[in-house]
Design an enzyme around this catalytic site. Structure first.
Site, PDB file in Angstrom:
ATOM      1  N   HIS A  36      -9.357   1.360   5.061  1.00 46.58           N
ATOM      2  CA  HIS A  36      -8.073   1.487   5.768  1.00 46.58           C
ATOM      3  C   HIS A  36      -8.256   2.403   6.978  1.00 46.58           C
ATOM      4  O   HIS A  36      -9.045   3.353   6.932  1.00 46.58           O
ATOM      5  CB  HIS A  36      -7.019   2.057   4.809  1.00 46.58           C
ATOM      6  CG  HIS A  36      -5.641   1.964   5.370  1.00 46.58           C
ATOM      7  ND1 HIS A  36      -5.169   2.864   6.301  1.00 46.58           N
ATOM      8  CD2 HIS A  36      -4.654   1.059   5.185  1.00 46.58           C
ATOM      9  CE1 HIS A  36      -3.931   2.508   6.645  1.00 46.58           C
ATOM     10  NE2 HIS A  36      -3.600   1.430   5.979  1.00 46.58           N
ATOM     11  N   ASN A  44       0.873  -1.178   0.000  1.00 45.30           N
ATOM     12  CA  ASN A  44       0.000   0.000   0.000  1.00 45.30           C
ATOM     13  C   ASN A  44       0.906   1.223   0.000  1.00 45.30           C
ATOM     14  O   ASN A  44       1.517   1.553   1.014  1.00 45.30           O
ATOM     15  CB  ASN A  44      -0.892  -0.035   1.256  1.00 45.30           C
ATOM     16  CG  ASN A  44      -1.727   1.226   1.407  1.00 45.30           C
ATOM     17  OD1 ASN A  44      -1.768   2.055   0.501  1.00 45.30           O
ATOM     18  ND2 ASN A  44      -2.387   1.361   2.551  1.00 45.30           N
ATOM     19  N   TRP A  45       0.996   1.858  -1.155  1.00 45.44           N
ATOM     20  CA  TRP A  45       1.941   2.984  -1.284  1.00 45.44           C
ATOM     21  C   TRP A  45       1.415   4.259  -0.647  1.00 45.44           C
ATOM     22  O   TRP A  45       2.135   5.259  -0.582  1.00 45.44           O
ATOM     23  CB  TRP A  45       2.264   3.220  -2.758  1.00 45.44           C
ATOM     24  CG  TRP A  45       2.953   2.067  -3.442  1.00 45.44           C
ATOM     25  CD1 TRP A  45       3.326   0.864  -2.860  1.00 45.44           C
ATOM     26  CD2 TRP A  45       3.361   1.991  -4.807  1.00 45.44           C
ATOM     27  NE1 TRP A  45       3.925   0.056  -3.791  1.00 45.44           N
ATOM     28  CE2 TRP A  45       3.969   0.725  -5.006  1.00 45.44           C
ATOM     29  CE3 TRP A  45       3.274   2.858  -5.896  1.00 45.44           C
ATOM     30  CZ2 TRP A  45       4.479   0.323  -6.240  1.00 45.44           C
ATOM     31  CZ3 TRP A  45       3.786   2.467  -7.122  1.00 45.44           C
ATOM     32  CH2 TRP A  45       4.387   1.208  -7.289  1.00 45.44           C
ATOM     33  N   LYS A  46       0.155   4.256  -0.247  1.00 43.54           N
ATOM     34  CA  LYS A  46      -0.461   5.432   0.383  1.00 43.54           C
ATOM     35  C   LYS A  46      -0.257   6.675  -0.507  1.00 43.54           C
ATOM     36  O   LYS A  46      -0.228   6.548  -1.729  1.00 43.54           O
ATOM     37  CB  LYS A  46       0.069   5.609   1.812  1.00 43.54           C
ATOM     38  CG  LYS A  46      -0.116   4.319   2.635  1.00 43.54           C
ATOM     39  CD  LYS A  46       0.141   4.486   4.103  1.00 43.54           C
ATOM     40  CE  LYS A  46      -0.085   3.145   4.808  1.00 43.54           C
ATOM     41  NZ  LYS A  46       0.085   3.211   6.255  1.00 43.54           N
ATOM     42  N   GLY A  50       2.900   2.281  10.847  1.00 44.62           N
ATOM     43  CA  GLY A  50       3.862   3.368  10.706  1.00 44.62           C
ATOM     44  C   GLY A  50       4.598   3.710  11.990  1.00 44.62           C
ATOM     45  O   GLY A  50       5.229   4.765  12.091  1.00 44.62           O
ATOM     46  N   GLY A  66       3.035  -1.087   4.260  1.00 42.59           N
ATOM     47  CA  GLY A  66       3.088   0.334   3.952  1.00 42.59           C
ATOM     48  C   GLY A  66       4.509   0.759   3.633  1.00 42.59           C
ATOM     49  O   GLY A  66       5.027   0.530   2.533  1.00 42.59           O
ATOM     50  N   GLY A  67       5.163   1.369   4.603  1.00 43.30           N
ATOM     51  CA  GLY A  67       6.495   1.957   4.410  1.00 43.30           C
ATOM     52  C   GLY A  67       7.492   1.069   3.679  1.00 43.30           C
ATOM     53  O   GLY A  67       8.195   1.523   2.769  1.00 43.30           O
ATOM     54  N   SER A  98       3.786  -2.108  10.287  1.00 46.57           N
ATOM     55  CA  SER A  98       5.238  -2.168  10.479  1.00 46.57           C
ATOM     56  C   SER A  98       5.865  -3.499  10.058  1.00 46.57           C
ATOM     57  O   SER A  98       6.794  -3.988  10.701  1.00 46.57           O
ATOM     58  CB  SER A  98       5.611  -1.834  11.925  1.00 46.57           C
ATOM     59  OG  SER A  98       5.225  -0.497  12.231  1.00 46.57           O
ATOM     60  N   GLU A 129      -5.180  -4.811  10.681  1.00 50.86           N
ATOM     61  CA  GLU A 129      -4.135  -3.813  10.881  1.00 50.86           C
ATOM     62  C   GLU A 129      -4.384  -3.084  12.196  1.00 50.86           C
ATOM     63  O   GLU A 129      -5.183  -2.129  12.237  1.00 50.86           O
ATOM     64  CB  GLU A 129      -4.150  -2.794   9.736  1.00 50.86           C
ATOM     65  CG  GLU A 129      -3.867  -3.383   8.376  1.00 50.86           C
ATOM     66  CD  GLU A 129      -3.266  -2.359   7.420  1.00 50.86           C
ATOM     67  OE1 GLU A 129      -2.192  -2.644   6.889  1.00 50.86           O
ATOM     68  OE2 GLU A 129      -3.838  -1.269   7.244  1.00 50.86           O
ATOM     69  N   GLU A 139      -6.559   4.746   8.044  1.00 49.65           N
ATOM     70  CA  GLU A 139      -6.334   6.166   7.753  1.00 49.65           C
ATOM     71  C   GLU A 139      -7.589   6.789   7.133  1.00 49.65           C
ATOM     72  O   GLU A 139      -7.885   7.957   7.371  1.00 49.65           O
ATOM     73  CB  GLU A 139      -5.100   6.321   6.846  1.00 49.65           C
ATOM     74  CG  GLU A 139      -3.822   6.068   7.639  1.00 49.65           C
ATOM     75  CD  GLU A 139      -2.697   5.425   6.863  1.00 49.65           C
ATOM     76  OE1 GLU A 139      -2.713   5.438   5.619  1.00 49.65           O
ATOM     77  OE2 GLU A 139      -1.783   4.866   7.521  1.00 49.65           O
TER      78      GLU A 139
HETATM   79  P1  13P Z   1       3.291   0.426   7.648  1.00 49.98           P
HETATM   80  O1  13P Z   1       3.784  -0.859   7.037  1.00 49.98           O
HETATM   81  O2  13P Z   1       4.002   1.634   7.150  1.00 49.98           O
HETATM   82  O3  13P Z   1       3.221   0.329   9.144  1.00 49.98           O
HETATM   83  O4  13P Z   1       1.772   0.611   7.134  1.00 49.98           O
HETATM   84  C1  13P Z   1       0.902  -0.434   7.246  1.00 49.98           C
HETATM   85  C2  13P Z   1      -0.335  -0.113   6.513  1.00 49.98           C
HETATM   86  O5  13P Z   1      -1.096   0.757   6.907  1.00 49.98           O
HETATM   87  C3  13P Z   1      -0.598  -0.835   5.265  1.00 49.98           C
HETATM   88  O6  13P Z   1      -1.875  -0.573   4.791  1.00 49.98           O
END
Ligand code: 13P
Length: 253
Positions: A95, A9-11, A173, A234-235, A213, A167, A97
């Site tokens: 998600h 997920n590149w956000k 994050g 994510g990251g 993470s 999640e 967020e």
């Molecule tokens: P991180 O891997 O950056 O913690 O993000 C997880 C996430 O929200 C994937 O959708």
């Protein structure tokens, strides 16, 4: 029997040029992978370019959100038809967020999940508790609320084409991954819930990803758990080498 699914997920990251650079490196690094379903979710603006770049490869395309209507006066929104048109097979829905910053609720999540199925897109529905909810001991209540209400009205067939991503918000994050045991406990709980809502047979086939993470160093321990079937990253999905290492979690490095 459940094929692992690892999604990046590149956000809100990557211009088109940057997205192409990332996916072109990634596709070479993971070209030999057949035992894991690989998915990338670029921002809307890069979907078309990334979709073209991964044509004929083992990488599939996902969007990070969508609206439930097909078209109309909904300024700023993207419809399921548009995602199909650009080559998406998956769409992330709900998600944390989006729930936290953009007012997504179980009800809107449910409408989106149903709209995705109506158009042949597979939803990756995200669920998970916040830190204060875990600390006050209501993790399972929160997760149950997300799962039961998000999946309301789905047929067994639709459920089989849905992925759930657990999640925990406190792990996103933050560098603070859930331990494999903490994650497994909730994944097992989700699978039991699916057994109650649908059937044991359906529950056994649905893939439940963990997210929060994930890194090359911790993916193998998570994937070793019986009810963890993949990751939503994510990251660590923003760099081709780290995401490729995560995808190849089963191999010695
Ligand atoms: P991180 O891997 O950056 O913690 O993000 C997880 C996430 O929200 C994937 O959708």
């Amino acid at each position: 029997m459940r094929k692992p699914i690892i999604a990046g997920n590149w956000k809100m990251n990557k211009t088109i040029g940057e997205a192409l650079e990332l996916v072109n490196s990634l596709k070479e690094l993971v070209a030999d992978v057949t035992d894991v379903e690989i998915v990338v979710a670029p921002p809307f603006t890069a979907l078309q370019a990334v979709g073209e770049a991964i044509k004929g490869t083992n990488i599939k395309l996902a969007a990070q959100d969508m609206f439930w209507e097909e078209s109309g006066a909904y300024t700023g929104e993207i419809s399921p038809l548009m995602l199909k048109d650009v080559g998406c097979q998956y769409v992330i829905i709900g998600h944390s967020e989006r729930r936290g910053y953009f007012g997504e609720t179980n009800e809107t999540v449910n409408r989106k999940v149903k709209a995705a199925h109506k158009h042949g897109l597979k939803p990756i529905m995200c669920v998970g508790e916040k830190l204060e909810e875990r600390e006050s001991g209501v993790t399972k209540e929160v997760v149950k609320d997300h799962v039961v209400n998000g999946l309301k009205g789905l047929s067994e067939e639709e459920m089989l084409n849905t992925v759930i991503a657990y999640e925990p918000v406190w792990a996103i994050g933050t560098g603070r991954t859930a331990t494999p045991q903490q994650a497994q406990e909730v994944h097992q709980f989700i699978r039991e819930l699916l057994g109650e809502i649908f059937s044991k047979e359906v529950a056994e086939q649905v893939r439940i990803q963990y997210g929060g993470s994930i890194k090359p160093e911790n993916i193998a321990g998570l994937m070793a758990q019986p009810d963890i079937d993949g990751g939503l990253v994510g990251g660590a999905s923003l760099k081709a080498d780290s995401f490729a290492k995560i995808v190849k979690f089963g191999r010695s490095r």
